[in-house]
Design a protein around this motif. Structure first.
Motif, mmCIF file in Angstrom:
data_model
loop_
_atom_site.group_PDB
_atom_site.id
_atom_site.type_symbol
_atom_site.label_atom_id
_atom_site.label_comp_id
_atom_site.label_asym_id
_atom_site.label_seq_id
_atom_site.Cartn_x
_atom_site.Cartn_y
_atom_site.Cartn_z
ATOM 1 N N MET A 210 -65.188 78.809 142.562
ATOM 2 C CA MET A 210 -63.906 78.150 142.832
ATOM 3 C C MET A 210 -63.488 77.300 141.636
ATOM 4 S SD MET A 210 -65.091 75.483 145.805
ATOM 5 C CE MET A 210 -66.687 74.665 145.758
ATOM 6 N N PRO A 211 -63.304 77.923 140.477
ATOM 7 C CA PRO A 211 -62.974 77.160 139.280
ATOM 8 C C PRO A 211 -61.641 76.430 139.364
ATOM 9 C CG PRO A 211 -62.698 79.507 138.877
ATOM 10 C CD PRO A 211 -63.407 79.369 140.194
ATOM 11 N N SER A 212 -60.632 77.069 139.938
ATOM 12 C CA SER A 212 -59.313 76.425 140.017
ATOM 13 C C SER A 212 -59.354 75.219 140.942
ATOM 14 C CB SER A 212 -58.270 77.428 140.505
ATOM 15 O OG SER A 212 -58.124 78.483 139.584
ATOM 16 N N GLU A 213 -60.069 75.351 142.060
ATOM 17 C CA GLU A 213 -60.185 74.231 142.993
ATOM 18 C C GLU A 213 -60.953 73.076 142.347
ATOM 19 O OE1 GLU A 213 -59.783 77.945 145.581
ATOM 20 O OE2 GLU A 213 -60.777 77.401 143.709
ATOM 21 N N ALA A 214 -61.995 73.415 141.580
ATOM 22 C CA ALA A 214 -62.773 72.377 140.906
ATOM 23 C C ALA A 214 -61.920 71.601 139.912
ATOM 24 C CB ALA A 214 -63.972 73.011 140.197
ATOM 25 N N VAL A 215 -61.134 72.321 139.135
ATOM 26 C CA VAL A 215 -60.251 71.671 138.161
ATOM 27 C C VAL A 215 -59.211 70.815 138.865
ATOM 28 C CG1 VAL A 215 -58.490 72.106 136.399
ATOM 29 C CG2 VAL A 215 -60.631 73.413 136.383
ATOM 30 N N GLU A 216 -58.666 71.313 139.969
ATOM 31 C CA GLU A 216 -57.672 70.549 140.711
ATOM 32 C C GLU A 216 -58.294 69.288 141.317
ATOM 33 O OE1 GLU A 216 -53.967 69.576 142.665
ATOM 34 O OE2 GLU A 216 -54.619 70.553 140.801
ATOM 35 N N LEU A 217 -59.514 69.391 141.807
ATOM 36 C CA LEU A 217 -60.186 68.205 142.358
ATOM 37 C C LEU A 217 -60.323 67.133 141.282
ATOM 38 C CD1 LEU A 217 -61.718 67.206 144.997
ATOM 39 C CD2 LEU A 217 -63.808 67.770 143.718
ATOM 40 N N TYR A 218 -60.768 67.534 140.099
ATOM 41 C CA TYR A 218 -60.898 66.564 139.010
ATOM 42 C C TYR A 218 -59.542 65.949 138.666
ATOM 43 C CZ TYR A 218 -61.570 64.526 134.440
ATOM 44 O OH TYR A 218 -61.575 63.646 133.385
ATOM 45 N N ARG A 219 -58.503 66.771 138.613
ATOM 46 C CA ARG A 219 -57.170 66.277 138.268
ATOM 47 C C ARG A 219 -56.704 65.233 139.281
ATOM 48 N NH1 ARG A 219 -51.926 66.728 139.433
ATOM 49 N NH2 ARG A 219 -52.376 67.997 141.277
ATOM 50 N N LEU A 220 -56.921 65.509 140.562
ATOM 51 C CA LEU A 220 -56.479 64.587 141.605
ATOM 52 C C LEU A 220 -57.217 63.253 141.525
ATOM 53 C CD1 LEU A 220 -56.208 67.083 144.599
ATOM 54 C CD2 LEU A 220 -54.309 65.911 143.470
ATOM 55 N N VAL A 221 -58.531 63.314 141.287
ATOM 56 C CA VAL A 221 -59.294 62.068 141.171
ATOM 57 C C VAL A 221 -58.867 61.310 139.922
ATOM 58 C CG1 VAL A 221 -61.588 61.068 140.879
ATOM 59 C CG2 VAL A 221 -61.263 62.970 142.467
ATOM 60 N N ASP A 222 -58.674 62.024 138.829
ATOM 61 C CA ASP A 222 -58.269 61.383 137.579
ATOM 62 C C ASP A 222 -56.942 60.659 137.739
ATOM 63 O OD1 ASP A 222 -58.764 60.940 134.738
ATOM 64 O OD2 ASP A 222 -57.067 62.281 134.381
ATOM 65 N N ARG A 223 -56.060 61.207 138.601
ATOM 66 C CA ARG A 223 -54.762 60.574 138.855
ATOM 67 C C ARG A 223 -54.815 59.608 140.037
ATOM 68 N NH1 ARG A 223 -50.423 65.470 138.513
ATOM 69 N NH2 ARG A 223 -49.139 63.815 139.427
ATOM 70 N N LYS A 224 -56.022 59.404 140.567
ATOM 71 C CA LYS A 224 -56.250 58.493 141.695
ATOM 72 C C LYS A 224 -55.466 58.908 142.945
ATOM 73 C CE LYS A 224 -57.633 54.465 138.982
ATOM 74 N NZ LYS A 224 -57.901 55.238 137.755
#
Length: 290
Positions: A210-224
């Motif tokens: 699930m590479p796309s989901e993993a990247v999206e999870l990081y993006r969401l956390v990074d943006r709080k």
């Protein structure tokens, strides 16, 4: 110092039915993972069945991988070995072909387990390198725990700038975060909370499927954007819980195959999932659309 932030995908090694590496599929997977937006690829990772690859196979993986990645994301190569000279030889080769960082297990299998012995092991490797060294805390596999105090000492070495923490002890993980070193989470089931707590990034086997989901999870956390991150996490978690409590690499590779990434084949002595495990895996992937 390389910035190993974000999603460093602990990349699978694709095998054919006879257990030979399929380098064509390996390169295709690199393209898919880079297109998904991963920040780094870990070649020869545990999820890539590093213990069952020869030194020559690892070297070729690093050569082919680094050339294909061509600077589009970080390249991390695992150069662990039981023999000290081999660790240094593997490390020098990986550095020579363009690795941004190296990941090395502590001296497992009857090596020194006291803190000074572990420190001396990493110090000797550190002295040979010109790129970042990522230590590895995975006591369930090595029998060796890197204490927060030892991590602080190691972080004073020239190149020892990171630790991958796969132990799953979130208390220790947060103690690592209080040191001067930089922490990468390696426990699939704590990923969200490790990122929220301040881990710089992850080295993540589960991201293979699930590479796309993993990247999206990081993006969401990074943006709080924590509420959206938690919603996504609830879709990811069932399969992460399954792979963490099941034969890990066969589970990850089969999940990846089901989602269009790789062959699903493992190399002996690893075995494919049983029929019951296969059924459980499929159920755990349903929230992701499988």
């Amino acid at each position: 110092m390389a910035d190993l932030k974000g999603i460093n995908l602990a990349m699978q090694t694709p095998f054919d039915e006879n257990g030979a590496i399929n380098y064509s599929i390996f390169e295709d997977l690199i393209e898919k993972y880079v297109a998904a937006g991963v920040h780094g690829l870990v070649l020869g990772a545990g999820t890539g069945q590093h213990p069952y690859l020869t030194e020559a196979e690892c070297n070729r993986l690093y050569e082919v991988g680094a050339k294909r990645i061509a600077g589009r994301c970080n390249v991390i190569c695992q150069t662990s070995a039981l023999n000290m000279d081999e660790v240094i030889r593997r490390s020098r080769h990986a550095e020579s072909v363009g690795a941004d960082a190296l990941m090395v297990l502590p001296p497992y299998l009857e090596g020194p387990s006291d803190e000074q012995g572990i420190f001396d092991f990493y110090k000797a490797i550190d002295a040979e390198l010109g790129i970042d060294l990522v230590g590895y805390n995975i006591p369930q596999a090595t029998g060796i725990s890197v204490s927060p105090q030892l991590f602080e000492r190691l972080s004073q070495l020239k190149n020892f700038n990171y630790i991958k923490d796969s132990a799953g002890d979130f208390t220790v993980h947060q103690e690592y975060l209080q040191t001067s070193g930089t922490v990468l989470n390696g426990c699939d089931t704590t990923t969200l909370y490790a990122l929220m707590a301040g881990a710089r990034g992850v080295i993540w086997g589960g991201a293979n499927y699930m590479p796309s989901e993993a990247v999206e999870l990081y993006r969401l956390v990074d943006r709080k954007e924590y509420e959206q991150a938690l919603t996504l996490w609830q879709r990811m978690l069932p399969s992460l819980l399954f792979i963490w409590r099941s034969p890990y690499t066969p589970s990850v590779l089969r999940a990846a195959q089901l989602r269009g990434y790789g062959t699903g084949n493992v190399r002996s002595p690893l075995r494919k999932l049983s029929a019951d495990q296969e059924a459980q895996l499929r159920r755990s992937l349903e929230p992701l659309g499988v």
